[in-house]
Motif scaffolding. Structure first.
Motif, PDB file in Angstrom:
ATOM      1  N   GLU A 211      40.254  39.556  27.134  1.00  0.00           N
ATOM      2  CA  GLU A 211      41.379  39.021  26.348  1.00  0.00           C
ATOM      3  C   GLU A 211      42.659  39.028  27.179  1.00  0.00           C
ATOM      4  OE1 GLU A 211      42.867  37.084  23.192  1.00  0.00           O
ATOM      5  OE2 GLU A 211      40.806  37.789  23.344  1.00  0.00           O
ATOM      6  N   GLY A 212      43.332  37.883  27.230  1.00  0.00           N
ATOM      7  CA  GLY A 212      44.610  37.774  27.923  1.00  0.00           C
ATOM      8  C   GLY A 212      44.515  37.386  29.389  1.00  0.00           C
ATOM      9  N   LYS A 213      43.298  37.244  29.925  1.00  0.00           N
ATOM     10  CA  LYS A 213      43.168  36.913  31.351  1.00  0.00           C
ATOM     11  C   LYS A 213      43.676  35.508  31.647  1.00  0.00           C
ATOM     12  CE  LYS A 213      39.973  36.670  35.233  1.00  0.00           C
ATOM     13  NZ  LYS A 213      38.588  36.854  35.736  1.00  0.00           N
ATOM     14  N   TYR A 214      43.438  34.588  30.726  1.00  0.00           N
ATOM     15  CA  TYR A 214      43.854  33.197  30.924  1.00  0.00           C
ATOM     16  C   TYR A 214      44.827  32.798  29.810  1.00  0.00           C
ATOM     17  CZ  TYR A 214      39.688  33.140  33.932  1.00  0.00           C
ATOM     18  OH  TYR A 214      38.743  33.411  34.901  1.00  0.00           O
ATOM     19  N   PRO A 215      46.098  33.152  29.939  1.00  0.00           N
ATOM     20  CA  PRO A 215      47.061  32.880  28.862  1.00  0.00           C
ATOM     21  C   PRO A 215      47.285  31.389  28.593  1.00  0.00           C
ATOM     22  CG  PRO A 215      48.179  33.668  30.832  1.00  0.00           C
ATOM     23  CD  PRO A 215      46.721  33.869  31.064  1.00  0.00           C
ATOM     24  N   ASN A 216      47.093  30.546  29.621  1.00  0.00           N
ATOM     25  CA  ASN A 216      47.294  29.107  29.444  1.00  0.00           C
ATOM     26  C   ASN A 216      45.985  28.357  29.213  1.00  0.00           C
ATOM     27  OD1 ASN A 216      50.174  29.142  29.867  1.00  0.00           O
ATOM     28  ND2 ASN A 216      49.733  29.545  32.029  1.00  0.00           N
ATOM     29  N   GLY A 217      44.958  29.085  28.829  1.00  0.00           N
ATOM     30  CA  GLY A 217      43.698  28.452  28.478  1.00  0.00           C
ATOM     31  C   GLY A 217      42.964  27.851  29.659  1.00  0.00           C
ATOM     32  N   PHE A 218      42.355  26.672  29.420  1.00  0.00           N
ATOM     33  CA  PHE A 218      41.468  26.067  30.409  1.00  0.00           C
ATOM     34  C   PHE A 218      42.181  25.719  31.704  1.00  0.00           C
ATOM     35  CE2 PHE A 218      43.243  22.261  28.496  1.00  0.00           C
ATOM     36  CZ  PHE A 218      43.320  21.357  29.539  1.00  0.00           C
ATOM     37  N   ARG A 219      43.511  25.502  31.647  1.00  0.00           N
ATOM     38  CA  ARG A 219      44.244  25.180  32.885  1.00  0.00           C
ATOM     39  C   ARG A 219      44.196  26.340  33.866  1.00  0.00           C
ATOM     40  NH1 ARG A 219      49.787  23.492  30.165  1.00  0.00           N
ATOM     41  NH2 ARG A 219      49.052  25.195  28.815  1.00  0.00           N
ATOM     42  N   ASP A 220      44.325  27.565  33.350  1.00  0.00           N
ATOM     43  CA  ASP A 220      44.242  28.744  34.214  1.00  0.00           C
ATOM     44  C   ASP A 220      42.834  28.931  34.767  1.00  0.00           C
ATOM     45  OD1 ASP A 220      46.877  29.280  33.801  1.00  0.00           O
ATOM     46  OD2 ASP A 220      46.564  30.946  32.410  1.00  0.00           O
ATOM     47  N   VAL A 221      41.831  28.680  33.927  1.00  0.00           N
ATOM     48  CA  VAL A 221      40.437  28.811  34.371  1.00  0.00           C
ATOM     49  C   VAL A 221      40.159  27.794  35.477  1.00  0.00           C
ATOM     50  CG1 VAL A 221      38.031  28.908  33.653  1.00  0.00           C
ATOM     51  CG2 VAL A 221      39.812  29.420  31.997  1.00  0.00           C
ATOM     52  N   LEU A 222      40.589  26.562  35.248  1.00  0.00           N
ATOM     53  CA  LEU A 222      40.367  25.494  36.232  1.00  0.00           C
ATOM     54  C   LEU A 222      41.043  25.806  37.553  1.00  0.00           C
ATOM     55  CD1 LEU A 222      39.314  22.657  36.928  1.00  0.00           C
ATOM     56  CD2 LEU A 222      41.417  21.728  35.931  1.00  0.00           C
ATOM     57  N   ARG A 223      42.308  26.232  37.498  1.00  0.00           N
ATOM     58  CA  ARG A 223      43.035  26.550  38.731  1.00  0.00           C
ATOM     59  C   ARG A 223      42.362  27.677  39.506  1.00  0.00           C
ATOM     60  NH1 ARG A 223      48.087  25.024  35.974  1.00  0.00           N
ATOM     61  NH2 ARG A 223      48.118  27.038  34.904  1.00  0.00           N
ATOM     62  N   GLU A 224      41.959  28.726  38.775  1.00  0.00           N
ATOM     63  CA  GLU A 224      41.333  29.871  39.444  1.00  0.00           C
ATOM     64  C   GLU A 224      40.003  29.483  40.085  1.00  0.00           C
ATOM     65  OE1 GLU A 224      40.948  34.212  37.843  1.00  0.00           O
ATOM     66  OE2 GLU A 224      39.065  33.193  37.382  1.00  0.00           O
ATOM     67  N   LEU A 225      39.179  28.754  39.362  1.00  0.00           N
ATOM     68  CA  LEU A 225      37.876  28.373  39.889  1.00  0.00           C
ATOM     69  C   LEU A 225      38.000  27.501  41.136  1.00  0.00           C
ATOM     70  CD1 LEU A 225      35.556  27.545  36.838  1.00  0.00           C
ATOM     71  CD2 LEU A 225      35.094  29.138  38.681  1.00  0.00           C
ATOM     72  N   VAL A 226      38.832  26.463  41.054  1.00  0.00           N
ATOM     73  CA  VAL A 226      38.972  25.535  42.180  1.00  0.00           C
ATOM     74  C   VAL A 226      39.611  26.239  43.374  1.00  0.00           C
ATOM     75  CG1 VAL A 226      40.088  23.408  42.962  1.00  0.00           C
ATOM     76  CG2 VAL A 226      39.039  23.505  40.689  1.00  0.00           C
TER      77      VAL A 226
ATOM     78  N   ARG B 183      33.319  30.406  31.189  1.00  0.00           N
ATOM     79  CA  ARG B 183      34.181  31.379  31.864  1.00  0.00           C
ATOM     80  C   ARG B 183      35.292  31.866  30.938  1.00  0.00           C
ATOM     81  NH1 ARG B 183      33.239  31.651  37.615  1.00  0.00           N
ATOM     82  NH2 ARG B 183      34.990  33.115  37.648  1.00  0.00           N
ATOM     83  N   PHE B 184      35.882  30.956  30.180  1.00  0.00           N
ATOM     84  CA  PHE B 184      36.992  31.303  29.292  1.00  0.00           C
ATOM     85  C   PHE B 184      36.525  32.215  28.158  1.00  0.00           C
ATOM     86  CE2 PHE B 184      39.777  30.234  25.617  1.00  0.00           C
ATOM     87  CZ  PHE B 184      40.957  30.749  26.128  1.00  0.00           C
ATOM     88  N   GLN B 185      35.370  31.900  27.564  1.00  0.00           N
ATOM     89  CA  GLN B 185      34.886  32.673  26.414  1.00  0.00           C
ATOM     90  C   GLN B 185      34.439  34.084  26.790  1.00  0.00           C
ATOM     91  OE1 GLN B 185      31.908  29.891  24.922  1.00  0.00           O
ATOM     92  NE2 GLN B 185      33.201  29.405  23.178  1.00  0.00           N
ATOM     93  N   THR B 186      33.980  34.268  28.027  1.00  0.00           N
ATOM     94  CA  THR B 186      33.495  35.589  28.434  1.00  0.00           C
ATOM     95  C   THR B 186      34.544  36.400  29.182  1.00  0.00           C
ATOM     96  OG1 THR B 186      32.563  34.627  30.476  1.00  0.00           O
ATOM     97  CG2 THR B 186      31.095  34.802  28.569  1.00  0.00           C
ATOM     98  N   ALA B 187      35.732  35.832  29.381  1.00  0.00           N
ATOM     99  CA  ALA B 187      36.798  36.545  30.096  1.00  0.00           C
ATOM    100  C   ALA B 187      37.445  37.595  29.194  1.00  0.00           C
ATOM    101  CB  ALA B 187      37.862  35.567  30.574  1.00  0.00           C
TER     102      ALA B 187
END
Length: 228
Positions: free
Chosen positions: A169-184, A163-167
């Motif tokens: 640019e700039g969608k997840y400024p805090n990296g995997f923490r933002d991806v994890l929060r959004e998904l959950v 998810r992070f690699q295909t997002a």
């Protein structure tokens, strides 16, 4: 007199491991593509259905899209063109996007991978026999199950990485923490196991092929150059 064990050769391990990797890719790559498509499909809007209903549906739609793309314009002309475009857009960071998540996936998963393979080899080797005398079915089983154990650990960080690699640019400024929060938050804890069926369908045959390729290549190299 007991047979002396074959000394470890870094060169033989390198080439045998490389051949095992080739076997893994040929056996498992199609389902790896399906896995990534399932992991990165967007959440449907109200009233809409999921882009892919499951592994088989994803396979059918992916095949149809690739056939259509073969006659039209594609974004990347090949691997090197992809690297050039990523570098032009985001610099060296664009090429290494998702490195932390890849490490979070591969460090524990690779540990589980080789630990379980060696454990199963020990378990399946008859008393008084060497690991090198393990039968082909036993190697296939140990390698396939090692792949299952590996991906049981790897799936959640792999979903985050995809998810992070295909997002954008700039969608997840805090990296995997933002991806994890959004998904959950949006899709629940089960979203961390997207692509589970495709992963497990791929894991056993691909990794069975990998370790069988490694073991057979090592035997061939030991016969071809016993003193290397």
């Amino acid at each position: 007199m007991a047979k002396q064990p074959q000394p470890i050769s870094p060169m033989k391990n390198f080439f045998a491991g490389g051949f095992g990797g080739v076997c893994l890719v040929f056996a498992g790559h199609p389902l790896d593509t399906i896995k990534v498509r399932l992991q990165t499909q967007p959440k449907p809007k109200p009233g809409e259905s999921l882009l892919y209903a499951g592994t088989l549906d994803c396979f059918k739609k992916t095949l149809a899209k690739e056939i259509q793309a073969s006659s039209g314009k594609v974004k990347y002309a090949g691997p090197m063109d992809c690297v050039k475009q990523l570098y032009k857009e985001s610099g060296i960071r664009g090429i290494y996007k998702g490195t932390a998540l890849t490490l979070m996936r591969d460090v524990p998963a690779s540990g589980m991978y080789f630990m379980s393979y060696e454990w199963l080899k020990n378990l399946l080797t008859p008393a008084g026999k060497s690991h090198n005398e393990l039968s082909i079915p036993s190697v296939l089983f140990a390698g396939g199950m090692a792949g299952i154990f590996n991906w049981a650990v790897a799936i959640p960080p792999d979903v985050l990485k995809s998810r992070f690699q295909t997002a954008p640019e700039g969608k997840y400024p805090n990296g995997f923490r933002d991806v994890l929060r959004e998904l959950v938050r949006e899709e629940g804890i089960g979203s961390l196991y997207k692509g589970f069926n495709a992963v497990m369908l791929r894991a056993f045959p691909a990794n069975a092929a990998c370790f069988l390729g490694f073991e057979l290549a090592m035997k061939f190299l030991n016969w071809l150059a016993p003193n290397l």
